[in-house]
Design a protein around this motif. Structure first.
Motif, short mmCIF file in Angstrom:
data_model
loop_
_atom_site.label_atom_id
_atom_site.label_comp_id
_atom_site.label_asym_id
_atom_site.label_seq_id
_atom_site.Cartn_x
_atom_site.Cartn_y
_atom_site.Cartn_z
N PRO A 24 0.80 -0.98 -0.09
CA PRO A 24 -0.05 0.07 -0.01
C PRO A 24 0.92 1.41 -0.01
CG PRO A 24 -0.81 -1.70 1.52
CD PRO A 24 0.26 -2.19 1.03
N TRP A 25 1.88 1.39 0.90
CA TRP A 25 2.66 2.69 0.84
C TRP A 25 3.23 2.68 -0.56
CZ3 TRP A 25 7.74 2.78 -0.60
CH2 TRP A 25 8.43 1.46 -0.68
N ALA A 26 3.68 1.90 -1.33
CA ALA A 26 4.31 2.11 -2.49
C ALA A 26 3.09 2.61 -3.53
CB ALA A 26 4.79 0.97 -3.14
N ARG A 27 2.09 2.01 -3.54
CA ARG A 27 0.94 2.20 -4.39
C ARG A 27 0.57 3.67 -4.27
NH1 ARG A 27 -4.06 -1.04 -6.43
NH2 ARG A 27 -5.38 0.94 -7.50
N GLU A 28 0.55 4.05 -2.84
CA GLU A 28 0.30 5.55 -2.70
C GLU A 28 1.08 6.41 -3.43
OE1 GLU A 28 0.27 8.11 1.43
OE2 GLU A 28 -0.84 6.20 1.29
N GLN A 29 2.40 6.31 -3.06
CA GLN A 29 3.32 7.04 -3.83
C GLN A 29 3.31 7.12 -5.44
OE1 GLN A 29 5.97 8.84 -2.03
NE2 GLN A 29 4.61 8.17 -0.31
N VAL A 30 2.82 6.19 -6.12
CA VAL A 30 2.71 6.04 -7.39
C VAL A 30 1.38 6.54 -7.81
CG1 VAL A 30 1.96 4.50 -9.33
CG2 VAL A 30 3.86 3.74 -7.94
N GLU A 31 0.30 6.74 -6.97
CA GLU A 31 -0.66 7.38 -7.14
C GLU A 31 -0.43 8.97 -7.14
OE1 GLU A 31 -3.39 5.69 -4.36
OE2 GLU A 31 -4.06 4.02 -5.50
N LYS A 32 0.39 9.25 -6.15
CA LYS A 32 0.63 10.76 -5.73
C LYS A 32 1.46 11.34 -7.18
CE LYS A 32 1.11 10.68 -0.86
NZ LYS A 32 2.03 10.87 0.45
N MET A 33 2.51 10.35 -7.50
CA MET A 33 3.12 10.71 -8.50
C MET A 33 2.24 10.84 -10.15
SD MET A 33 6.30 8.65 -10.35
CE MET A 33 7.55 9.33 -11.35
N TYR A 34 1.22 10.16 -10.12
CA TYR A 34 0.40 10.08 -11.06
C TYR A 34 -0.45 11.33 -11.20
CZ TYR A 34 -3.61 9.28 -14.16
OH TYR A 34 -4.38 9.05 -15.23
N VAL A 35 -0.94 11.85 -9.97
CA VAL A 35 -1.77 13.05 -9.89
C VAL A 35 -0.93 14.39 -10.09
CG1 VAL A 35 -3.01 14.55 -8.23
CG2 VAL A 35 -3.31 12.01 -8.31
N GLN A 36 0.46 14.08 -9.52
CA GLN A 36 1.19 15.15 -9.85
C GLN A 36 1.53 15.76 -11.39
OE1 GLN A 36 2.32 17.46 -7.60
NE2 GLN A 36 2.73 18.60 -9.25
N SER A 37 1.44 14.32 -12.09
CA SER A 37 2.16 14.48 -13.58
C SER A 37 0.61 14.98 -14.41
CB SER A 37 2.23 13.07 -13.84
OG SER A 37 1.09 12.30 -14.37
N LEU A 38 -0.67 14.81 -13.68
CA LEU A 38 -1.68 15.39 -14.34
C LEU A 38 -1.57 16.89 -14.15
CD1 LEU A 38 -4.25 13.04 -13.27
CD2 LEU A 38 -3.18 12.89 -15.60
N ARG A 39 -1.35 17.47 -13.00
CA ARG A 39 -1.19 18.82 -12.69
C ARG A 39 -0.23 19.64 -13.36
NH1 ARG A 39 -1.65 17.53 -6.12
NH2 ARG A 39 -4.06 17.54 -6.27
N ASP A 40 1.09 18.71 -13.49
CA ASP A 40 1.99 19.39 -14.44
C ASP A 40 1.44 19.40 -15.90
OD1 ASP A 40 3.37 19.69 -11.98
OD2 ASP A 40 4.71 17.85 -12.46
N GLY A 41 0.65 18.96 -16.13
CA GLY A 41 0.07 19.03 -17.67
C GLY A 41 0.89 17.87 -18.48
N ASN A 42 1.32 16.96 -17.72
CA ASN A 42 1.85 15.76 -18.49
C ASN A 42 0.87 14.76 -19.00
OD1 ASN A 42 4.29 16.94 -18.33
ND2 ASN A 42 4.89 15.95 -16.45
#
Length: 75
Positions: free
Chosen positions: A57-75
């Protein structure tokens, strides 16, 4: 009634879709630098990453955060 998931960027997005998106945007090397887990740094693959992330779960949470950040950054 308003959909409670309307503003959730993860709603309807599978873990596999997130990984494909992140690999396309950043590549395995950058992903492994940002989230230091073996399945990103040593012989990375979508399959091995999915197996690990579904059990960790902790690793999945990090991947989800990275994904959401990539969407915010316009990637």
């Amino acid at each position: 009634m308003k959909d409670p998931q309307a503003n959730n960027p993860l709603h309807g997005v599978t873990l596999e879709k997130m990984l494909h998106h992140l690999v396309e945007q950043y590549g395995w090397e950058e992903m492994g630098r940002q989230i230091n887990i073996r399945c990103f740094n040593f012989d990375p693959s979508i399959k091995s990453s999915l197996t690990f992330l579904r059990k960790t779960p902790w690793a999945r949470e990090q991947v989800e955060k990275m994904y959401v950040q990539s969407l915010r950054d316009g990637n």
